[in-house]
Design a protein around this motif. Structure first.
Motif, PDB file in Angstrom:
ATOM      1  N   LYS A 181      84.974  25.554  84.662  1.00  0.00           N
ATOM      2  CA  LYS A 181      83.580  25.332  84.261  1.00  0.00           C
ATOM      3  C   LYS A 181      82.678  26.422  84.832  1.00  0.00           C
ATOM      4  O   LYS A 181      81.815  26.970  84.132  1.00  0.00           O
ATOM      5  CB  LYS A 181      83.122  23.949  84.733  1.00  0.00           C
ATOM      6  N   GLU A 182      82.884  26.735  86.104  1.00  0.00           N
ATOM      7  CA  GLU A 182      82.102  27.792  86.736  1.00  0.00           C
ATOM      8  C   GLU A 182      82.410  29.145  86.093  1.00  0.00           C
ATOM      9  O   GLU A 182      81.512  29.967  85.893  1.00  0.00           O
ATOM     10  CB  GLU A 182      82.398  27.840  88.228  1.00  0.00           C
ATOM     11  N   LEU A 183      83.687  29.360  85.748  1.00  0.00           N
ATOM     12  CA  LEU A 183      84.093  30.620  85.125  1.00  0.00           C
ATOM     13  C   LEU A 183      83.395  30.828  83.782  1.00  0.00           C
ATOM     14  O   LEU A 183      82.904  31.917  83.482  1.00  0.00           O
ATOM     15  CB  LEU A 183      85.612  30.642  84.950  1.00  0.00           C
ATOM     16  N   ASP A 184      83.331  29.751  82.992  1.00  0.00           N
ATOM     17  CA  ASP A 184      82.665  29.847  81.684  1.00  0.00           C
ATOM     18  C   ASP A 184      81.167  30.087  81.841  1.00  0.00           C
ATOM     19  O   ASP A 184      80.565  30.855  81.069  1.00  0.00           O
ATOM     20  CB  ASP A 184      82.913  28.566  80.877  1.00  0.00           C
ATOM     21  N   ALA A 185      80.557  29.446  82.843  1.00  0.00           N
ATOM     22  CA  ALA A 185      79.120  29.623  83.071  1.00  0.00           C
ATOM     23  C   ALA A 185      78.809  31.066  83.489  1.00  0.00           C
ATOM     24  O   ALA A 185      77.851  31.677  82.999  1.00  0.00           O
ATOM     25  CB  ALA A 185      78.630  28.645  84.138  1.00  0.00           C
ATOM     26  N   LEU A 186      79.631  31.623  84.381  1.00  0.00           N
ATOM     27  CA  LEU A 186      79.424  32.993  84.810  1.00  0.00           C
ATOM     28  C   LEU A 186      79.657  33.972  83.662  1.00  0.00           C
ATOM     29  O   LEU A 186      78.981  34.996  83.556  1.00  0.00           O
ATOM     30  CB  LEU A 186      80.350  33.320  85.981  1.00  0.00           C
ATOM     31  N   THR A 187      80.621  33.650  82.802  1.00  0.00           N
ATOM     32  CA  THR A 187      80.903  34.498  81.639  1.00  0.00           C
ATOM     33  C   THR A 187      79.689  34.583  80.728  1.00  0.00           C
ATOM     34  O   THR A 187      79.316  35.659  80.244  1.00  0.00           O
ATOM     35  CB  THR A 187      82.116  33.977  80.864  1.00  0.00           C
ATOM     36  N   GLN A 188      79.047  33.454  80.496  1.00  0.00           N
ATOM     37  CA  GLN A 188      77.853  33.448  79.648  1.00  0.00           C
ATOM     38  C   GLN A 188      76.708  34.224  80.293  1.00  0.00           C
ATOM     39  O   GLN A 188      75.938  34.915  79.609  1.00  0.00           O
ATOM     40  CB  GLN A 188      77.416  31.995  79.379  1.00  0.00           C
ATOM     41  N   GLN A 189      76.610  34.154  81.625  1.00  0.00           N
ATOM     42  CA  GLN A 189      75.577  34.906  82.333  1.00  0.00           C
ATOM     43  C   GLN A 189      75.804  36.405  82.154  1.00  0.00           C
ATOM     44  O   GLN A 189      74.857  37.165  81.896  1.00  0.00           O
ATOM     45  CB  GLN A 189      75.614  34.557  83.825  1.00  0.00           C
ATOM     46  N   VAL A 190      77.058  36.835  82.286  1.00  0.00           N
ATOM     47  CA  VAL A 190      77.385  38.252  82.122  1.00  0.00           C
ATOM     48  C   VAL A 190      77.080  38.713  80.700  1.00  0.00           C
ATOM     49  O   VAL A 190      76.491  39.773  80.473  1.00  0.00           O
ATOM     50  CB  VAL A 190      78.867  38.507  82.469  1.00  0.00           C
ATOM     51  N   LYS A 191      77.484  37.920  79.717  1.00  0.00           N
ATOM     52  CA  LYS A 191      77.255  38.286  78.311  1.00  0.00           C
ATOM     53  C   LYS A 191      75.768  38.436  78.018  1.00  0.00           C
ATOM     54  O   LYS A 191      75.347  39.325  77.260  1.00  0.00           O
ATOM     55  CB  LYS A 191      77.882  37.236  77.387  1.00  0.00           C
ATOM     56  N   LEU A 204      84.767  47.611  82.644  1.00  0.00           N
ATOM     57  CA  LEU A 204      85.247  46.234  82.618  1.00  0.00           C
ATOM     58  C   LEU A 204      84.425  45.425  83.611  1.00  0.00           C
ATOM     59  O   LEU A 204      83.886  45.971  84.583  1.00  0.00           O
ATOM     60  CB  LEU A 204      86.731  46.146  82.990  1.00  0.00           C
ATOM     61  N   ILE A 205      84.349  44.127  83.391  1.00  0.00           N
ATOM     62  CA  ILE A 205      83.631  43.242  84.308  1.00  0.00           C
ATOM     63  C   ILE A 205      84.571  42.094  84.683  1.00  0.00           C
ATOM     64  O   ILE A 205      85.043  41.353  83.815  1.00  0.00           O
ATOM     65  CB  ILE A 205      82.338  42.698  83.676  1.00  0.00           C
ATOM     66  N   HIS A 206      84.845  41.979  85.976  1.00  0.00           N
ATOM     67  CA  HIS A 206      85.805  41.001  86.492  1.00  0.00           C
ATOM     68  C   HIS A 206      85.049  39.827  87.119  1.00  0.00           C
ATOM     69  O   HIS A 206      84.181  40.021  87.989  1.00  0.00           O
ATOM     70  CB  HIS A 206      86.709  41.663  87.535  1.00  0.00           C
ATOM     71  N   ILE A 207      85.379  38.611  86.690  1.00  0.00           N
ATOM     72  CA  ILE A 207      84.680  37.397  87.139  1.00  0.00           C
ATOM     73  C   ILE A 207      85.664  36.501  87.880  1.00  0.00           C
ATOM     74  O   ILE A 207      86.795  36.293  87.425  1.00  0.00           O
ATOM     75  CB  ILE A 207      84.093  36.633  85.943  1.00  0.00           C
ATOM     76  N   VAL A 208      85.234  35.978  89.028  1.00  0.00           N
ATOM     77  CA  VAL A 208      86.074  35.076  89.828  1.00  0.00           C
ATOM     78  C   VAL A 208      85.312  33.772  90.048  1.00  0.00           C
ATOM     79  O   VAL A 208      84.131  33.788  90.390  1.00  0.00           O
ATOM     80  CB  VAL A 208      86.430  35.699  91.195  1.00  0.00           C
ATOM     81  N   ALA A 209      85.996  32.634  89.830  1.00  0.00           N
ATOM     82  CA  ALA A 209      85.372  31.319  90.018  1.00  0.00           C
ATOM     83  C   ALA A 209      86.394  30.340  90.589  1.00  0.00           C
ATOM     84  O   ALA A 209      87.604  30.586  90.537  1.00  0.00           O
ATOM     85  CB  ALA A 209      84.811  30.800  88.703  1.00  0.00           C
ATOM     86  N   SER A 210      85.881  29.252  91.126  1.00  0.00           N
ATOM     87  CA  SER A 210      86.780  28.254  91.728  1.00  0.00           C
ATOM     88  C   SER A 210      87.298  27.254  90.715  1.00  0.00           C
ATOM     89  O   SER A 210      88.244  26.523  90.989  1.00  0.00           O
ATOM     90  CB  SER A 210      86.050  27.520  92.853  1.00  0.00           C
ATOM     91  N   ASN A 211      86.676  27.200  89.520  1.00  0.00           N
ATOM     92  CA  ASN A 211      87.141  26.291  88.475  1.00  0.00           C
ATOM     93  C   ASN A 211      86.750  26.854  87.117  1.00  0.00           C
ATOM     94  O   ASN A 211      85.938  27.793  87.021  1.00  0.00           O
ATOM     95  CB  ASN A 211      86.574  24.874  88.671  1.00  0.00           C
TER      96      ASN A 211
END
Length: 617
Positions: free
Chosen positions: A155-165, A146-153
């Motif tokens: 928009k940042e969460l979606d951007a990090l998600t795309q980076q991981v994908k 699993l890959i766990h992503i943490v963001a402050s908002n």
């Protein structure tokens, strides 16, 4: 990045999660967020927005270079792995069922060609695993990631998600468990329980599992040592303490203008500041003036005359081979240098010359029994003495002279002709200074003489260190491909010998070259000495080079560079200045992208050529 690896054992009466229920409530309240809110595609934990992706549908062929990129993710992205040994009988049952189902698909008239090809691939894979289980005692594991992503908002969460994908995409798919976000969030917590097991499990053999950890080390940060530059991936400084390494040797390669000399200068200055003795063979005349500014010694070897290192000097002590006899060791070194002068030399000619060298030294009162520690610099012969001695042999023993007649003709250039002011004379250099540059720029268009000078300096430096006080020393051999003569591999073999021996004398050697092909050209039926030199270096820096050079590294040295690394290393016309000083740096098995960065004072010395009194601190 946090890696969780709970290896499941015999089931206990109480799970780890359950054991927390009776824990100190005050401590749990401090650790827990003030609130948790589950949404369809994320979980809000306090003021943070989190998303836990499950990794599914791994490719049938696992390529480690893709997995290694996981380690380049930012600190607020965590990779979680659950690994459990899988019962082999259960594995066999599933594999047999898979073969049966895919065989039906393979012969079905309702399945297209692509489907049949996929079915055949699944059958082949299952049969291979069955073979490994039956005959190689291969262990199987149930692997979950699993890959766990943490963001402050968001928009940042979606951007990090795309980076991981994008990073995971080449070897697997990542899904957002939209109806089970809280279960996925809990699976990230250090309680040793995967609550989305049914979404993530995948049987893998031990080899495939090994590819997923421990990824690769993308930081090199020792508590003490030399600052090498900046990690281009993380932005952190790279510090290497070579006292902790097997040796202090380093190999540097990069084309002209790639930042090779800048890196060498940076490395010399920082080691000098830490008390190391620095010696450099400088074929481009880049370091001598700066060394003199800092109180060092600038030894300038020129066709017009000046400094001379007498090739016939005998070392005071000998810690190498030849049973410790200094005279025999010196004659062996001279014969190698003569082969560089006269590459056509035969074994018979070498034997004759070795006999004549013994006679020459005897003429000066030096034999194997002589106490060489009592000799002064003017007690030994010079090149002109040997030249005239061969003239005497021509008159006294013409049959013997006939074997060395052609060599005698070649020797004239070094004893009385064009190169006499470089090689003919007693040593007139005091190199006790802890900062010494041997400037041979004046010989840059005299390749043959340059090669001989290189070897003469290397042998002189080698003897100096072997007979010295074992203070920490680094020897830099810039443009080292010059010494690589395919006709006389003994010269590069000597560099290899130096690196093997001098590490025991508190000394590191740094060969640097702009041509890997030339560097690897010196070889005999025993080994490739350029390759052997590189293998001795624990540290290696590869700066930008032509694509043909990268291919040569991969083919002849077995290096494997990813596409991203090849992009870093391949010179692009129009971007050469931008790429300078950026490369791939190895310390043992560790590998990072490195950018060389000078301090303000180093910039003033290197680029502006300021004197010591002009430096602005």
């Amino acid at each position: 990045m946090r890696l969780t690896l709970p290896f499941f054992r015999k089931k206990k009466e109480e799970s780890l999660e359950e054991s927390y229920y009776n824990a100190n409530e005050h401590i749990l309240n401090l650790l827990s967020p003030d609130s948790i809110e589950e949404k369809e595609s994320y979980v809000r934990s306090g003021t943070n927005y989190t998303r836990t992706l499950v990794v599914v549908e791994y490719s049938s062929i696992i390529v480690q270079e893709y997995i290694q990129r996981l380690n380049d993710l930012s600190d607020n992205i965590s990779v979680i792995q659950y690994i459990m040994e899988y019962d082999s009988s259960e594995v066999r049952r599933h594999l047999s069922e898979s073969i049966k189902q895919n065989s039906q698909k393979l012969y079905s008239k309702y399945v297209n060609d692509a489907g049949k090809a996929e079915a055949q691939a699944q059958i082949d894979s299952a049969r291979m695993l069955l073979h490994q289980l039956s005959f190689k005692n291969e262990k199987m594991f149930m692997f979950q990631m699993l890959i766990h992503i943490v963001a402050s908002n968001l928009k940042e969460l979606d951007a990090l998600t795309q980076q991981v994908k994008a990073i995971v995409g080449p070897f697997a798919k990542t899904l957002t468990p939209t109806t089970r976000m809280k279960d996925a969030f809990d699976s990230f917590l250090p309680i040793g329980k995967n609550k989305v097991y049914d979404l993530t499990y995948r049987p893998m053999n031990a080899e495939a599992v090994s590819y997923f950890f421990p990824f690769h080390e993308n930081e090199i940060f020792d508590e003490k040592g030399i600052i090498k530059g900046r990690n281009m991936t993380t932005g952190n400084v790279v510090i290497v303490d070579d006292d902790l390494l097997l040796n202090r040797h380093e190999f540097v390669i990069g084309i002209s203008g790639s930042g090779k000399s800048t890196y060498i200068f940076q490395d010399m200055m920082r080691k000098y500041m830490l008390g190391r003795r620095i010696i450099v063979i400088d074929p481009k005349g880049e370091f001598g003036e700066i060394f003199r500014t800092l109180g060092g010694e600038w030894v300038k070897i020129s066709l017009k005359g000046g400094n001379i290192i007498n090739p016939f000097d005998i070392p005071k002590n000998q810690h190498g081979t030849e049973e410790g006899n200094p005279l025999i060791a010196k004659i062996s070194t001279l014969l190698t240098m003569f082969r560089l002068m006269y590459p056509q030399m035969t074994d018979l000619q070498e034997d004759v010359l070795s006999k004549l060298l013994i006679e020459l030294y005897a003429k000066f009162g030096i034999t194997e029994e002589t106490d060489v520690n009592a000799l002064t610099l003017t007690d030994v012969p010079i090149m002109e003495d040997f030249y005239h001695f061969l003239e005497e042999i021509k008159e006294t023993t013409p049959e013997e002279y006939e074997h060395v007649r052609d060599f005698h003709t070649t020797l004239h250039a070094y004893a009385k002709g064009m190169f006499a002011k470089v090689f003919n004379g007693h040593t007139n250099v005091d190199v006790s200074n802890p900062l010494v540059a041997y400037d041979i720029f004046d010989l840059q268009n005299r390749e043959k003489a340059q090669r001989v000078v290189y070897f003469n300096l290397l042998s002189h430096i080698n003897y100096d260190i072997l007979n010295g006080d074992r203070r920490p020393t680094q020897v830099y051999i810039d443009e080292a491909h010059i010494i690589a003569d395919p006709k006389v591999p003994l010269a590069m073999e000597y560099v290899y010998f130096m690196m093997k021996v001098l590490r025991s004398f508190n000394c590191g050697v740094t060969p640097a070259t702009q041509s890997i092909k030339d560097f690897l050209s010196a070889k005999d039926d025993k080994r490739n000495y350029g390759e052997a030199v590189i293998s001795q270096a624990i540290q290696r820096l590869y700066l930008p080079m032509q694509e043909v050079e990268i291919n040569f590294l991969e083919k002849d040295l077995g290096h494997q560079f990813s596409e991203e690394e090849r992009t870093t290393l391949t010179v692009v016309e129009g971007r050469k200045d931008e790429q300078a000083g950026k490369g791939i740096y190895f310390v043992g098995s560790k590998k990072i992208k490195l950018e060389v960065q000078l301090t303000d004072i180093e910039k003033q010395l290197w680029f502006e050529r300021k004197s010591l009194s002009e430096l602005i601190v």
